[in-house]
Structure formats: structure tokens, C-alpha cells
Write a protein that holds these residues in place. Sequence first.
Motif, PDB file in Angstrom:
ATOM      1  N   UNK A  53       0.862  -1.191   0.000  1.00  0.00           N
ATOM      2  CA  UNK A  53       0.000   0.000   0.000  1.00  0.00           C
ATOM      3  C   UNK A  53       0.889   1.230   0.000  1.00  0.00           C
ATOM      4  N   UNK A  54       0.358   2.321  -0.511  1.00  0.00           N
ATOM      5  CA  UNK A  54       1.083   3.587  -0.490  1.00  0.00           C
ATOM      6  C   UNK A  54       0.422   4.506   0.532  1.00  0.00           C
ATOM      7  N   UNK A  55       1.229   5.146   1.368  1.00  0.00           N
ATOM      8  CA  UNK A  55       0.674   6.059   2.377  1.00  0.00           C
ATOM      9  C   UNK A  55       1.593   7.284   2.451  1.00  0.00           C
ATOM     10  N   UNK A  56       1.275   8.281   1.592  1.00  0.00           N
ATOM     11  CA  UNK A  56       2.154   9.449   1.437  1.00  0.00           C
ATOM     12  C   UNK A  56       2.421  10.186   2.747  1.00  0.00           C
ATOM     13  N   UNK A  57       1.392  10.281   3.588  1.00  0.00           N
ATOM     14  CA  UNK A  57       1.548  11.141   4.774  1.00  0.00           C
ATOM     15  C   UNK A  57       2.520  10.568   5.802  1.00  0.00           C
ATOM     16  N   UNK A  72      -5.916   6.569   8.899  1.00  0.00           N
ATOM     17  CA  UNK A  72      -5.429   5.853   7.707  1.00  0.00           C
ATOM     18  C   UNK A  72      -4.915   4.465   8.072  1.00  0.00           C
ATOM     19  N   UNK A  73      -4.123   4.402   9.147  1.00  0.00           N
ATOM     20  CA  UNK A  73      -3.565   3.098   9.530  1.00  0.00           C
ATOM     21  C   UNK A  73      -4.686   2.148   9.973  1.00  0.00           C
ATOM     22  N   UNK A  74      -5.635   2.681  10.730  1.00  0.00           N
ATOM     23  CA  UNK A  74      -6.739   1.832  11.216  1.00  0.00           C
ATOM     24  C   UNK A  74      -7.547   1.278  10.053  1.00  0.00           C
ATOM     25  N   UNK A  75      -7.671   2.072   9.009  1.00  0.00           N
ATOM     26  CA  UNK A  75      -8.410   1.626   7.831  1.00  0.00           C
ATOM     27  C   UNK A  75      -7.701   0.425   7.177  1.00  0.00           C
ATOM     28  N   UNK A  76      -6.371   0.530   7.058  1.00  0.00           N
ATOM     29  CA  UNK A  76      -5.593  -0.587   6.477  1.00  0.00           C
ATOM     30  C   UNK A  76      -5.683  -1.819   7.366  1.00  0.00           C
ATOM     31  N   UNK A  77      -5.675  -1.580   8.673  1.00  0.00           N
ATOM     32  CA  UNK A  77      -5.604  -2.696   9.627  1.00  0.00           C
ATOM     33  C   UNK A  77      -6.951  -3.396   9.851  1.00  0.00           C
ATOM     34  N   UNK A  78      -7.993  -2.909   9.193  1.00  0.00           N
ATOM     35  CA  UNK A  78      -9.309  -3.554   9.353  1.00  0.00           C
ATOM     36  C   UNK A  78      -9.262  -5.023   8.951  1.00  0.00           C
ATOM     37  N   UNK A 108       5.440  -6.416  13.437  1.00  0.00           N
ATOM     38  CA  UNK A 108       4.055  -6.649  13.029  1.00  0.00           C
ATOM     39  C   UNK A 108       3.157  -5.700  13.829  1.00  0.00           C
ATOM     40  N   UNK A 109       2.213  -5.073  13.120  1.00  0.00           N
ATOM     41  CA  UNK A 109       1.308  -4.099  13.757  1.00  0.00           C
ATOM     42  C   UNK A 109      -0.123  -4.559  13.550  1.00  0.00           C
ATOM     43  N   UNK A 110      -0.950  -4.402  14.566  1.00  0.00           N
ATOM     44  CA  UNK A 110      -2.367  -4.734  14.404  1.00  0.00           C
ATOM     45  C   UNK A 110      -3.239  -3.563  14.831  1.00  0.00           C
ATOM     46  N   UNK A 111      -4.564  -3.758  14.746  1.00  0.00           N
ATOM     47  CA  UNK A 111      -5.495  -2.687  15.103  1.00  0.00           C
ATOM     48  C   UNK A 111      -5.581  -2.559  16.626  1.00  0.00           C
ATOM     49  N   UNK A 112      -6.108  -1.424  17.072  1.00  0.00           N
ATOM     50  CA  UNK A 112      -6.241  -1.187  18.516  1.00  0.00           C
ATOM     51  C   UNK A 112      -6.924  -2.368  19.201  1.00  0.00           C
ATOM     52  N   UNK A 113      -6.351  -2.804  20.277  1.00  0.00           N
ATOM     53  CA  UNK A 113      -6.879  -3.850  21.167  1.00  0.00           C
ATOM     54  C   UNK A 113      -6.936  -5.246  20.533  1.00  0.00           C
ATOM     55  N   UNK A 114      -6.271  -5.430  19.381  1.00  0.00           N
ATOM     56  CA  UNK A 114      -6.167  -6.779  18.809  1.00  0.00           C
ATOM     57  C   UNK A 114      -4.788  -7.357  19.157  1.00  0.00           C
ATOM     58  N   UNK A 115      -4.369  -7.099  20.355  1.00  0.00           N
ATOM     59  CA  UNK A 115      -3.002  -7.437  20.797  1.00  0.00           C
ATOM     60  C   UNK A 115      -2.701  -8.930  20.748  1.00  0.00           C
ATOM     61  N   UNK A 116      -3.692  -9.749  21.135  1.00  0.00           N
ATOM     62  CA  UNK A 116      -3.427 -11.195  21.179  1.00  0.00           C
ATOM     63  C   UNK A 116      -3.115 -11.761  19.790  1.00  0.00           C
ATOM     64  N   UNK A 117      -3.660 -11.134  18.749  1.00  0.00           N
ATOM     65  CA  UNK A 117      -3.403 -11.635  17.392  1.00  0.00           C
ATOM     66  C   UNK A 117      -1.909 -11.564  17.070  1.00  0.00           C
TER      67      UNK A 117
END
Lengths: 435, 90
Positions: free
Chosen positions: A248-252, A339-345, A406-415
Motif C-alpha cells: 500500500x502507499x501512504x504518502x503522509x 489511515x492506519x486503522x483503515x488498512x488494519x481492518x 508486526x502491527x495490528x489494530x487497537x486492542x487486537x493485541x493477542x493476534x
Amino acid sequence: MPTTKPNPKFAEELSKLNKKLNFMSVINSSANGKSLFSVKDNLCVKGFESRAGSKILSGYIPPFNATAVQRMLDSGYEFVGKTVMDEFGFGSFGTNTDIVAKNPFDETRVAGGSSSGAAVATAVIKNHVAIAESTGGSISNPASFCGVVGFTPTYGTISRYGLIDYANSLDKVGVMGRRAADIRAAFDRIKGADNYDSTCSDSKISSTPTKKLMIIEQLMKGIDSKVLSSFDLLLSKMQGMGYKVEHASLDIIDKAIPAYYIISMAEASTNLAKYDGYKYGEQGKDFTKKYNDFFCDARSSFGIEAKRRIVLGTFVRSASVKDKYYIKALKFRTALTSKLSSILKDSFLISPTMPTVAPKIDEAAGLSLIKAYSMDSLTIPPNLSGLPHISFPCGYANGMPIGAQLISSHFNDYALLDFVESWEKSFKYEFKYNL
Amino acid sequence: MEDSDFDRLLKVCRLRLGAQERKRMEADITEIIGYFNTIDNAKVDDLEPSYHPTKISGKLREDKVRPFENPDQLLKGTKTHRFYVVGPDL
């Protein structure tokens, strides 16, 4: 909980190794090597000097335990010692302090920062987890450089009560370990709401898996070729395990570093304002001095990087430029998190943790300030947005470990912990010492 | 940044620097502010600022009155005079 038979000579062996690698400022001489945990020097441990790597807090012995520490003790873990760090967390190499930890894989190299000692302790002690803290990458960075697993949970998941603050909206207590399962065991014991920290959340921690790994193109610029080779190998293995890799591209995202430093320095400058040599910090003695002189004298104990961040943080909060810098950076955080949360859905974000292997100590000292701040380019985005992330060893180059993040969405820590546990079934981590 | 502005900033920060340290610091600050200026062209003006990265309850614990267990311990590290804490001149 990592356990083994008690070793009566453990503290002695630990002290000997500590003289070589400088990773602990205080050792609990009664520790015997069974179910151990160390604590970063910016978390309070009752009865043990806690100075956040700063001379200004020399001699401060807290009369209480930080919540994370108390919960570890209540769970049966044994406190082994305080781990060294950059002063107040201000650094990426563990060198902005009076005790500089050495990398256990090569003593001429840095251990990373700011949780330098925590990463070294984890790399050398086998039945141990480290309670550490990250503001902009202070867990992932040294975990990568020292070849251990470093877990930074969602902002507010673990209480900050008893943490000597750097930047309140960014500080996160986390855990390092030799295996994800050890981290999970400690995390389960220390997470959760706390009456003493109003920002601490009791949100449910989930484990929503995904088979999609997303790479942000802009983050892959300037990565060392050896790091890239190991990372590519990791991706190939992941694809073999059924994961789909997309870009993905994320200019900001290139504005994340200045935004992070503006916010963190603004908050740091307010937190450090309290060290006046009177109510907080090393006590001044000459009360015949005028208050401002007394105040300035006490603050001469700060190191150069702390002074720099106080000046910059005070500047960006000045009424005439506050909107231009501080408020703009806070608005940028809104944009980046969205933006990041959108990708991490429906995916994880994956990247190398650091752009290089651990640099030599003198190389790190020779970097320009901007270059040194930019070393955190891969760890700052999740930290700025409070997203859970984990660094784990994915390869070795010329004997030095390389980490992936590796990064996940808020509160999906166990994944994240599930993912790394799965990775550990097919990849063996290397350790030079096994105390 | 003008010298006078930098002096005022140091005064607000309650930091006193030697000549060499001041010179180095002024150059560092100028370099980093230049770097901070790169955030200028981020198109975020219409957004609300995030003071925290996640929603927080901000719920405070209930006040409970309880006697302080050991006031002597509290004063142990201070110089006192007739139950007052002695501090620097204002």
C-alpha cells in the motif's frame, strides 16, 4: 511463567556478566534464577533506586511499586533488577545516559534504545521477562538489535501508574521475552484497568486473525540490504504458510517522525518542568540562593539530550507557534491513526523493525541529530497512533540479529502474540548467553 | 531564532548553559526546527487534534479521606523549621 530450579549462584553470575555488558543499574542479590522479571529504570520498584537513567534522580528510592511491578510480584514472579536506559527514554541507542549497555552479540555495538538494558537482560537470562516501556519505539528497537521479542501493547492497556513520565499520550508499558508465550503470560497478569491511572483501559483484548500482510511502500526506503534480504525471506516463508502479501502507499507517513518528536518533546518539557531540586529531583542544599538560581542549578544535572528536548518542547508550545507545530502534530496524529486503522481492518502491517542491524557505539555517536531521530522511522507510526506492535527475530546477518515488526489494530493485541508463537514453531532464535 | 529569543526560551526552561553548550544547542535547535517545519504541508487543518491515540474514559477514582500514615517519613528528606518546610528564597 518461565520457571526453572533455583540457582544459588545466580546473582553472582549475573553481577559478573553485568560488569561486562552494563545492562543493569541495580541487581536484587536475593534473586535465584526462578521466574524472574526485570524492570526498566523508569518504573518504580519499592526500595530500589529508580532514576530513569538520569543523574537528576540519583538516590531516589520509591516508597511504592508501579502497578505493573506490583501485579508481577503478586503473580509470583521474582524481581531481578533495574535495567538501564537512555535518560528519561530520550534516545534510540541506549547511549544518552551514564551507563551504556553493550550488545550481547557484539560488545562494540549498541543495544538499542531506550530500553537497552531490558533487551540485553532478556537476551542473556533464560527464565525471565523484562517489563519495559515504549514512547516511540523503545521496546521494538532494542528487541530487534538484541534478538529478542518485544511487545508494545495498545496505548492504555497497561497502567502507567509508577512510570516516570516521558510523554503521557505516547508512553506504553510493555514486555520483552525470549518467546511470545512468556510475554503473553506476563501481559495477562499486568494488563487491565487501574484506579491509579485514568487513561488505563479495561477494553477487551481480542485475537482476530488475518492472513493478509500489508507493506507500506514509503517505509521500505533506506533499509539496509542485509535487513531487506532477511525480511524478504520472512515474507517468502509467510507466503508458504498461507499468508498473502500486499503493498500500500501512504504518502503522509513521512511526516510521522516530525509529528512524533513535536508531541513527545512538548509533553516531555512539561513533565521535566517539575525537577526543581526541591520538590522533585536531586536535592539542592543552598537555600540562600534565589529560587530561579536554585532551580537552574538543580537542572544542570540533565544531560544534553534532555536539555535539548526541554528547549524544543517549550518552544513548540509557545503561544505564537503552538498552532503551527503542536496542534498541527496532534491533527496529523488524527489523520495517521485513521489511515492506519483503515488498512488494519483486514490485515496486519509488516516491516523490518529497524533499517539496519545494531550500529557500532562510535558510529551511533557520530550520527547527525536528524539521522539519529530518523532511525525510528519504522517504529514511530504505530507508537504515535497507539497501535499494538511486536518485534521478533526473523534472521541474522554477520552474527547480528535482524527483527521484523508486526502491527495490528487497537486492542487486537493477542493476534500479534498468536502470529509470533506460530512463527517460533519454524524459526529458532539464537542466544549467546543463558544465565 | 534571534539570540534574544533563545535567551528568553532558556529562561522559561530554567536552563543555564555554558558558552560552548549554548552554541551547540542553538545550532541543534535551529536544525531541528527546520526539520519540524516539514509538517507544514500536511493537509490536516480540518481535522480535530488527537490528544490521545485511543479513546480514554478519563474516569477518576472516588475521593476517600484517609489519614496519612507516616508524616515524619514525608518530611525526612527536607529541611524544616517549626513544622514548616524550608525552601530557596523567592
